[in-house]
Enzyme design. Structure first.
Site, PDB file in Angstrom:
ATOM      1  N   LYS A  35       0.810  -1.027   0.081  1.00 21.94           N
ATOM      2  CA  LYS A  35       0.311   0.133   0.181  1.00 21.94           C
ATOM      3  C   LYS A  35       0.992   1.106  -0.017  1.00 21.94           C
ATOM      4  CE  LYS A  35      -3.800   2.295   2.938  1.00 21.94           C
ATOM      5  NZ  LYS A  35      -4.640   2.211   4.165  1.00 21.94           N
ATOM      6  N   THR A  37       2.550   2.736   2.578  1.00 24.22           N
ATOM      7  CA  THR A  37       2.181   3.355   3.842  1.00 24.22           C
ATOM      8  C   THR A  37       3.357   3.869   4.037  1.00 24.22           C
ATOM      9  OG1 THR A  37       2.853   1.794   5.187  1.00 24.22           O
ATOM     10  CG2 THR A  37       0.772   2.114   4.329  1.00 24.22           C
ATOM     11  N   THR A 126       4.444 -12.786  14.955  1.00 27.68           N
ATOM     12  CA  THR A 126       5.755 -12.150  15.925  1.00 27.68           C
ATOM     13  C   THR A 126       5.701 -13.174  17.200  1.00 27.68           C
ATOM     14  OG1 THR A 126       6.691  -9.971  17.525  1.00 27.68           O
ATOM     15  CG2 THR A 126       3.835  -9.908  16.442  1.00 27.68           C
ATOM     16  N   ASP A 127       6.584 -12.412  17.740  1.00 27.03           N
ATOM     17  CA  ASP A 127       7.016 -13.471  19.382  1.00 27.03           C
ATOM     18  C   ASP A 127       6.238 -12.563  20.353  1.00 27.03           C
ATOM     19  OD1 ASP A 127       8.463 -10.319  19.103  1.00 27.03           O
ATOM     20  OD2 ASP A 127      10.153 -11.873  20.168  1.00 27.03           O
ATOM     21  N   GLU A 128       5.621 -11.050  20.368  1.00 27.22           N
ATOM     22  CA  GLU A 128       4.365 -10.112  20.482  1.00 27.22           C
ATOM     23  C   GLU A 128       3.515 -10.668  21.097  1.00 27.22           C
ATOM     24  OE1 GLU A 128       4.568  -6.777  20.516  1.00 27.22           O
ATOM     25  OE2 GLU A 128       6.750  -5.910  19.966  1.00 27.22           O
ATOM     26  N   LYS A 155      -1.995  -8.370  15.910  1.00 28.47           N
ATOM     27  CA  LYS A 155      -1.340 -10.285  15.644  1.00 28.47           C
ATOM     28  C   LYS A 155      -1.837 -11.070  15.729  1.00 28.47           C
ATOM     29  CE  LYS A 155       1.872  -9.309  12.662  1.00 28.47           C
ATOM     30  NZ  LYS A 155       1.520  -9.137  11.492  1.00 28.47           N
ATOM     31  N   LEU A 191      13.983   1.177  17.763  1.00 26.16           N
ATOM     32  CA  LEU A 191      15.043   1.368  18.805  1.00 26.16           C
ATOM     33  C   LEU A 191      16.564   1.665  17.423  1.00 26.16           C
ATOM     34  CD1 LEU A 191      15.867   1.595  21.952  1.00 26.16           C
ATOM     35  CD2 LEU A 191      16.496  -0.686  21.265  1.00 26.16           C
ATOM     36  N   VAL A 207      15.754   6.790  25.844  1.00 29.98           N
ATOM     37  CA  VAL A 207      15.266   5.172  26.136  1.00 29.98           C
ATOM     38  C   VAL A 207      14.802   5.335  27.321  1.00 29.98           C
ATOM     39  CG1 VAL A 207      16.437   3.850  27.386  1.00 29.98           C
ATOM     40  CG2 VAL A 207      18.237   4.789  26.196  1.00 29.98           C
TER      41      VAL A 207
HETATM   42  P1  NAD Z   1       7.191  -2.416   8.219  1.00 25.31           P
HETATM   43  O1  NAD Z   1       6.289  -1.659   8.709  1.00 25.31           O
HETATM   44  O2  NAD Z   1       8.537  -2.094   7.772  1.00 25.31           O
HETATM   45  O3  NAD Z   1       6.717  -2.713   6.611  1.00 25.31           O
HETATM   46  C1  NAD Z   1       5.344  -2.918   6.515  1.00 25.31           C
HETATM   47  C2  NAD Z   1       4.766  -3.174   4.973  1.00 25.31           C
HETATM   48  O4  NAD Z   1       3.159  -3.076   5.106  1.00 25.31           O
HETATM   49  C3  NAD Z   1       4.965  -1.340   4.530  1.00 25.31           C
HETATM   50  O5  NAD Z   1       6.323  -1.160   4.044  1.00 25.31           O
HETATM   51  C4  NAD Z   1       3.951  -0.841   4.296  1.00 25.31           C
HETATM   52  O6  NAD Z   1       3.612  -0.019   3.265  1.00 25.31           O
HETATM   53  C5  NAD Z   1       2.757  -2.423   4.254  1.00 25.31           C
HETATM   54  N1  NAD Z   1       0.944  -2.285   4.592  1.00 25.31           N
HETATM   55  C6  NAD Z   1       0.920  -1.649   5.530  1.00 25.31           C
HETATM   56  N2  NAD Z   1      -0.278  -1.591   5.647  1.00 25.31           N
HETATM   57  C7  NAD Z   1      -0.436  -2.165   4.156  1.00 25.31           C
HETATM   58  C8  NAD Z   1      -1.962  -2.756   3.958  1.00 25.31           C
HETATM   59  N3  NAD Z   1      -3.268  -2.391   4.814  1.00 25.31           N
HETATM   60  N4  NAD Z   1      -2.027  -3.103   1.780  1.00 25.31           N
HETATM   61  C9  NAD Z   1      -0.259  -3.303   1.650  1.00 25.31           C
HETATM   62  N5  NAD Z   1      -0.089  -3.050   2.365  1.00 25.31           N
HETATM   63  C10 NAD Z   1       0.710  -2.311   3.188  1.00 25.31           C
HETATM   64  O7  NAD Z   1       7.078  -4.079   9.023  1.00 25.31           O
HETATM   65  P2  NAD Z   1       8.133  -5.562   9.414  1.00 25.31           P
HETATM   66  O8  NAD Z   1       8.957  -4.607  10.676  1.00 25.31           O
HETATM   67  O9  NAD Z   1       8.605  -5.322   8.060  1.00 25.31           O
HETATM   68  O10 NAD Z   1       7.654  -6.339   9.433  1.00 25.31           O
HETATM   69  C11 NAD Z   1       7.299  -6.803   8.722  1.00 25.31           C
HETATM   70  C12 NAD Z   1       6.322  -7.845   9.197  1.00 25.31           C
HETATM   71  O11 NAD Z   1       6.662  -9.020  10.407  1.00 25.31           O
HETATM   72  C13 NAD Z   1       4.696  -7.767   9.589  1.00 25.31           C
HETATM   73  O12 NAD Z   1       3.657  -8.301   9.781  1.00 25.31           O
HETATM   74  C14 NAD Z   1       4.794  -7.959  11.733  1.00 25.31           C
HETATM   75  O13 NAD Z   1       4.107  -7.862  12.431  1.00 25.31           O
HETATM   76  C15 NAD Z   1       6.340  -8.731  11.086  1.00 25.31           C
HETATM   77  N6  NAD Z   1       7.540  -8.420  11.678  1.00 25.31           N
HETATM   78  C16 NAD Z   1       8.702  -7.777  12.535  1.00 25.31           C
HETATM   79  C17 NAD Z   1       9.043  -7.780  13.529  1.00 25.31           C
HETATM   80  C18 NAD Z   1      10.469  -6.892  13.309  1.00 25.31           C
HETATM   81  O14 NAD Z   1      11.422  -7.006  14.748  1.00 25.31           O
HETATM   82  N7  NAD Z   1      10.304  -5.635  12.598  1.00 25.31           N
HETATM   83  C19 NAD Z   1       9.674  -8.892  13.934  1.00 25.31           C
HETATM   84  C20 NAD Z   1       8.606 -10.160  13.712  1.00 25.31           C
HETATM   85  C21 NAD Z   1       7.946 -10.404  13.360  1.00 25.31           C
HETATM   86  O1  DAU Z   2       9.053  -8.353  18.637  1.00 30.29           O
HETATM   87  C1  DAU Z   2       8.764  -8.233  17.689  1.00 30.29           C
HETATM   88  C2  DAU Z   2       8.351  -7.029  17.002  1.00 30.29           C
HETATM   89  O2  DAU Z   2      10.059  -6.069  17.633  1.00 30.29           O
HETATM   90  C3  DAU Z   2       8.021  -6.462  15.884  1.00 30.29           C
HETATM   91  O3  DAU Z   2       7.054  -7.678  16.251  1.00 30.29           O
HETATM   92  C4  DAU Z   2       7.378  -5.860  16.166  1.00 30.29           C
HETATM   93  O4  DAU Z   2       6.807  -5.158  14.770  1.00 30.29           O
HETATM   94  C5  DAU Z   2       8.515  -4.743  15.893  1.00 30.29           C
HETATM   95  O5  DAU Z   2       8.659  -3.210  15.761  1.00 30.29           O
HETATM   96  C6  DAU Z   2       9.292  -4.839  17.898  1.00 30.29           C
HETATM   97  O6  DAU Z   2       8.937  -4.297  18.413  1.00 30.29           O
HETATM   98  P1  DAU Z   2       9.617  -3.465  19.796  1.00 30.29           P
HETATM   99  O7  DAU Z   2       7.896  -2.544  20.449  1.00 30.29           O
HETATM  100  O8  DAU Z   2       9.903  -4.473  20.503  1.00 30.29           O
HETATM  101  O9  DAU Z   2      10.331  -2.712  19.108  1.00 30.29           O
HETATM  102  P2  DAU Z   2      10.807  -1.042  18.564  1.00 30.29           P
HETATM  103  O10 DAU Z   2      12.190  -1.098  18.260  1.00 30.29           O
HETATM  104  O11 DAU Z   2       9.594  -0.475  18.672  1.00 30.29           O
HETATM  105  O12 DAU Z   2      11.442  -1.073  20.421  1.00 30.29           O
HETATM  106  C7  DAU Z   2      12.140  -2.146  21.111  1.00 30.29           C
HETATM  107  C8  DAU Z   2      12.611  -1.523  22.532  1.00 30.29           C
HETATM  108  O13 DAU Z   2      13.682  -0.061  22.818  1.00 30.29           O
HETATM  109  C9  DAU Z   2      11.391  -1.559  22.930  1.00 30.29           C
HETATM  110  O14 DAU Z   2      11.312  -2.761  24.561  1.00 30.29           O
HETATM  111  C10 DAU Z   2      11.438  -0.261  23.485  1.00 30.29           C
HETATM  112  C11 DAU Z   2      11.975   0.252  23.869  1.00 30.29           C
HETATM  113  N1  DAU Z   2      12.330   1.837  22.929  1.00 30.29           N
HETATM  114  C12 DAU Z   2      11.973   1.235  22.033  1.00 30.29           C
HETATM  115  C13 DAU Z   2      12.233   3.044  20.626  1.00 30.29           C
HETATM  116  C14 DAU Z   2      11.646   2.866  19.763  1.00 30.29           C
HETATM  117  C15 DAU Z   2      12.983   3.023  23.680  1.00 30.29           C
HETATM  118  O15 DAU Z   2      14.129   2.683  24.805  1.00 30.29           O
HETATM  119  N2  DAU Z   2      12.903   4.151  23.102  1.00 30.29           N
HETATM  120  C16 DAU Z   2      12.647   4.140  21.789  1.00 30.29           C
HETATM  121  O16 DAU Z   2      12.374   5.494  21.387  1.00 30.29           O
END
Ligand code: NAD
Ligand code: DAU
Length: 337
Positions: A35, A37, A126-128, A155, A191, A207
């Site tokens: 999409k 976004t 996701t593990d969340e 999720k 992060l 943090v």
């Molecule tokens: P991201 O936010 O970087 O990317 C998401 C993508 O989905 C973007 O390109 C966005 O444009 C697209 N999107 C959003 N809404 C949409 C819609 N309605 N239709 C079509 N496209 C759409 O996310 P990411 O970090 O790459 O995560 C990808 C997947 O992996 C997610 O499902 C997330 O839950 C999962 N995941 C992420 C992590 C992590 O650490 N980032 C860990 C475990 C699982």
């Molecule tokens: O565990 C998998 C998940 O990891 C994915 O499903 C999510 O899509 C992905 O965004 C990520 O989630 P978190 O919430 O763990 O990620 P984030 O990078 O936002 O934060 C990581 C840790 O750092 C969390 O404990 C919050 C903390 N944090 C985050 C930000 C953005 C800070 O302390 N300061 C910050 O500015």
């Protein structure tokens, strides 16, 4: 040649996955539906221009008609669903879009899989969804779902729908649950990229709370390799945890980043905690290791350095993002007065 519909392929993990598959195999065509976004960026896949094994459609996974059209036109055989609203902080400020994309969007894709009798549907979860751990123990695939944020609840809801479609309609589904990813092309609200960029710019590093929340980190390429292994060899109806046994408190990561960039720890700023902040995640990935022979290749400190270097060498990529409009749409709780 199999044609895989990858959704959300212009985001962080999706774009790394597409590049990984096209670089390491010659067995697949990839149709990317995204999409675009705030988190989706066509530049993440600019290098694929002209590759006949790849094509892109701008579209929403909630759009049943558009997806039906694409499936028929491109002879799609299976779906890997990465598309999601992925940032916990945004889900706390405004959950609606998370419910729409992550829950309704997944349901539309399941309906599409059913209607066209597709060969496989892989849900990138996701593990969340497991919630938060105390000081000991790890998540296994049968750990009860106990999501704590609107993001993780959306999720987990999607996971339950996937399970129900498998059980009720015999749909060929698999769910993957991975820990925190880091690596190139990660949007600078998460992060690691946020801290790298703020450190480079000598801005405060925010943090949350006491900085002692623990996440379990995996380099994105290891996650991509695991997804491909699951797509090729995973057992239908199963859930697979993915993780690299790398637990670390946030503050330690922030300090490592500052050290690597030669910046002062005085940049660290403790801010108001994330509401409902999960304390600890840890993944037990024994199942994928023993059943599919996958294992992570990257060691954390080396891969973190590699990631920092990528952000140093690709400043135009993130400068365009941070100087853009995306921040205007949300203000974090700790900035509110
Ligand atoms: P991201 O936010 O970087 O990317 C998401 C993508 O989905 C973007 O390109 C966005 O444009 C697209 N999107 C959003 N809404 C949409 C819609 N309605 N239709 C079509 N496209 C759409 O996310 P990411 O970090 O790459 O995560 C990808 C997947 O992996 C997610 O499902 C997330 O839950 C999962 N995941 C992420 C992590 C992590 O650490 N980032 C860990 C475990 C699982
Ligand atoms: O565990 C998998 C998940 O990891 C994915 O499903 C999510 O899509 C992905 O965004 C990520 O989630 P978190 O919430 O763990 O990620 P984030 O990078 O936002 O934060 C990581 C840790 O750092 C969390 O404990 C919050 C903390 N944090 C985050 C930000 C953005 C800070 O302390 N300061 C910050 O500015």
């Amino acid at each position: 040649m199999d044609t895989i519909l990858v959704t959300g392929g212009c985001g962080f993990i999706g774009s790394n996955f597409i590049r990984y598959v096209l670089k390491n195999t010659n067995n697949y065509r990839i149709v990317n539906v995204d999409k675009l976004t705030y988190a989706g960026n066509l530049k993440n896949l600019a290098g694929l221009k002209g590759d006949p094994r790849y094509c892109f459609y701008k579209g929403d996974i909630c759009n049943y008609e558009l997806l039906s059209f694409i499936i028929e036109k491109e002879n799609v055989t299976s779906i890997i669903n990465f598309a999601a609203e992925s940032h916990v902080d945004r889900s706390i400020l405004s959950p609606q879009e998370f419910i729409r994309t992550n829950v309704i969007g997944t349901d539309v894709l399941l309906e599409i899989t059913r209607r066209f009798g597709l060969k496989k549907f892989i849900q990138i979860s996701t593990d969340e969804v497991y919630g938060s751990l105390e000081q000991t123990g790890k998540f296994i695939e049968s750990t009860p779902l106990s999501p704590n944020s609107p993001y993780s609840a959306s999720k987990a809801s999607a996971d339950l729908l996937v399970r129900a479609y498998n059980h009720t309609y015999n749909l060929p589904t698999i769910i993957t649950r991975c820990s925190n990813n880091y690596g190139p092309y990660q949007f600078p609200e998460k992060l690691i990229p946020l801290m790298i960029i703020n450190a480079i710019n000598e801005k405060p590093l925010p943090v949350y709370g006491d900085g002692m929340n623990i996440r379990d980190w995996i380099y994105v390429e290891d996650h991509c390799a695991a997804i491909l292994a699951i797509y090729e060899e995973g057992k239908i109806g199963e859930v697979y945890n993915i993780g690299a046994e790398n637990e670390m408190p946030n503050i330690e990561i922030v300090k490592l980043i500052l050290k690597e960039l030669g910046k002062n720890e005085s940049l660290i700023t403790f801010v108001k905690d994330r509401p409902g902040h999960d304390r600890r995640y840890a993944i037990d990935a024994t199942k994928i290791k023993t059943e599919l022979g996958w294992k992570p290749r990257y060691e954390f400190k080396e891969a973190l350095k590699k990631t920092i270097n990528w952000y140093i060498e690709n400043q135009t990529w993130w400068q365009e993002i941070i100087s853009g409009e995306y921040k205007k749409y949300y203000k974090k709780w700790y900035e509110e007065r």
